[in-house]
Design a protein around this motif. Structure first.
Motif, PDB file in Angstrom:
ATOM      1  N   ASP A  99       0.943  -1.158  -0.012  1.00 22.32           N
ATOM      2  CA  ASP A  99       0.113   0.052  -0.050  1.00 22.32           C
ATOM      3  C   ASP A  99       1.051   1.232   0.272  1.00 22.32           C
ATOM      4  OD1 ASP A  99      -2.771   0.756  -0.297  1.00 22.32           O
ATOM      5  OD2 ASP A  99      -2.878   1.278   1.714  1.00 22.32           O
ATOM      6  N   LYS A 100       2.079   1.117  -0.361  1.00 21.49           N
ATOM      7  CA  LYS A 100       2.907   2.320  -0.473  1.00 21.49           C
ATOM      8  C   LYS A 100       3.311   2.477  -1.901  1.00 21.49           C
ATOM      9  CE  LYS A 100       4.703   2.101   4.360  1.00 21.49           C
ATOM     10  NZ  LYS A 100       6.025   1.763   5.025  1.00 21.49           N
ATOM     11  N   ASP A 114       5.831   4.796  -5.206  1.00 23.29           N
ATOM     12  CA  ASP A 114       6.532   5.891  -5.539  1.00 23.29           C
ATOM     13  C   ASP A 114       6.691   6.074  -6.861  1.00 23.29           C
ATOM     14  OD1 ASP A 114       9.268   4.362  -6.108  1.00 23.29           O
ATOM     15  OD2 ASP A 114       9.001   3.835  -3.997  1.00 23.29           O
ATOM     16  N   ASP A 117       8.147  10.167  -3.278  1.00 23.13           N
ATOM     17  CA  ASP A 117       7.260   9.402  -2.456  1.00 23.13           C
ATOM     18  C   ASP A 117       5.640   9.803  -2.526  1.00 23.13           C
ATOM     19  OD1 ASP A 117       9.353   7.361  -1.751  1.00 23.13           O
ATOM     20  OD2 ASP A 117       9.721   8.868   0.016  1.00 23.13           O
ATOM     21  N   LEU A 126       0.406   7.776   1.614  1.00 21.92           N
ATOM     22  CA  LEU A 126      -0.011   6.636   1.671  1.00 21.92           C
ATOM     23  C   LEU A 126      -1.262   6.533   1.156  1.00 21.92           C
ATOM     24  CD1 LEU A 126       0.691   3.943   3.477  1.00 21.92           C
ATOM     25  CD2 LEU A 126      -0.493   4.980   5.422  1.00 21.92           C
ATOM     26  N   ASN A 149      -1.934   5.080  -4.469  1.00 24.40           N
ATOM     27  CA  ASN A 149      -1.124   4.088  -5.396  1.00 24.40           C
ATOM     28  C   ASN A 149      -1.015   4.326  -6.665  1.00 24.40           C
ATOM     29  OD1 ASN A 149      -0.840   2.448  -2.858  1.00 24.40           O
ATOM     30  ND2 ASN A 149      -2.970   1.881  -3.243  1.00 24.40           N
TER      31      ASN A 149
END
Length: 216
Positions: A156-157, A159, A175, A178, A181
């Motif tokens: 679920d992260k 970049d 980045d 959170l 996506n």
């Protein structure tokens, strides 16, 4: 490696009848994205949907200046954007496990999600010409001004990162917040990356591409 927070410039959508956004590309005027059972185009200035093509569209999307390319399960379709007609197909190198798609240097570049790789392939035969390793799950892929960028999505992260096209070394990372996506990624050739938002989400986000001295 340079690391910074991604600057989200704008969100597009929700798009009517769209449940998820996969691959993303830009034809110089419109942003196209994969919406499962069709490809959808919208105007990045107004945000309004301009047209759609009824074709299976499950993952990466690309544009070579004349034709659209779309990953459709275990195939890559070459499409005439004027008529929506599929002109030819080649095997997708991951056999249905493929993610991102980009066009550069006369070749297609395909993200292999769980294999954490980017493959350069022959657009006529699908033959693999080159393999670049990544250290995270690979989603969208894009080239701009000789730079190779790709999206990631893991735990679920997400970049968007610039990597060395020879070694795969991460040179720069943006980045995402959170939960924001990244599926597809495409540059507009200028200051923006367009990012798909994946399954169960029907938005496209524009994030700012870092400035380079030569572009100031």
């Amino acid at each position: 490696m340079k690391t910074s927070e991604a600057e989200i410039i704008r969100e597009y959508g929700p798009f009517e009848g769209v449940e998820s956004v996969g691959g993303v590309t830009f034809d110089g005027e419109q942003v196209w994205f994969a919406a499962g059972n069709r490809m959808v185009a919208f105007d990045p200035d107004s945000g309004k949907t301009t047209r759609s093509i009824e074709v299976a569209a499950h993952a990466g999307t690309a544009f070579d200046g004349k034709h659209l390319y779309q990953i459709s399960e275990d195939r890559i379709l070459k499409i005439d954007p004027r008529t929506g007609r599929v002109l030819s197909t080649i095997p997708a190198p991951g056999g249905g496990r493929d993610s991102g798609l980009a066009w550069a240097e006369g070749a297609l570049w395909v993200g292999e999600y769980r294999d954490r790789k980017i493959l350069q392939i022959d657009p006529e035969t699908g033959a693999i010409l080159r393999t670049i390793e990544s250290n995270r799950f690979v989603t969208g892929v894009t080239w701009v001004d000789g730079e190779l960028w790709h999206g990631t999505w893991e735990d679920d992260k997400s970049d968007v990162r610039r990597i060395d096209p020879q070694t795969g070394e991460v040179l720069e990372r943006l980045d995402m917040p959170l939960g924001a996506n990244v599926s597809g990624v495409e540059s507009d050739g200028g200051d923006r990356f367009f990012c798909g938002s994946g399954s169960n989400n029907n938005k496209v986000r524009a994030i700012r591409r870092p400035k380079r001295a030569a572009r100031k």
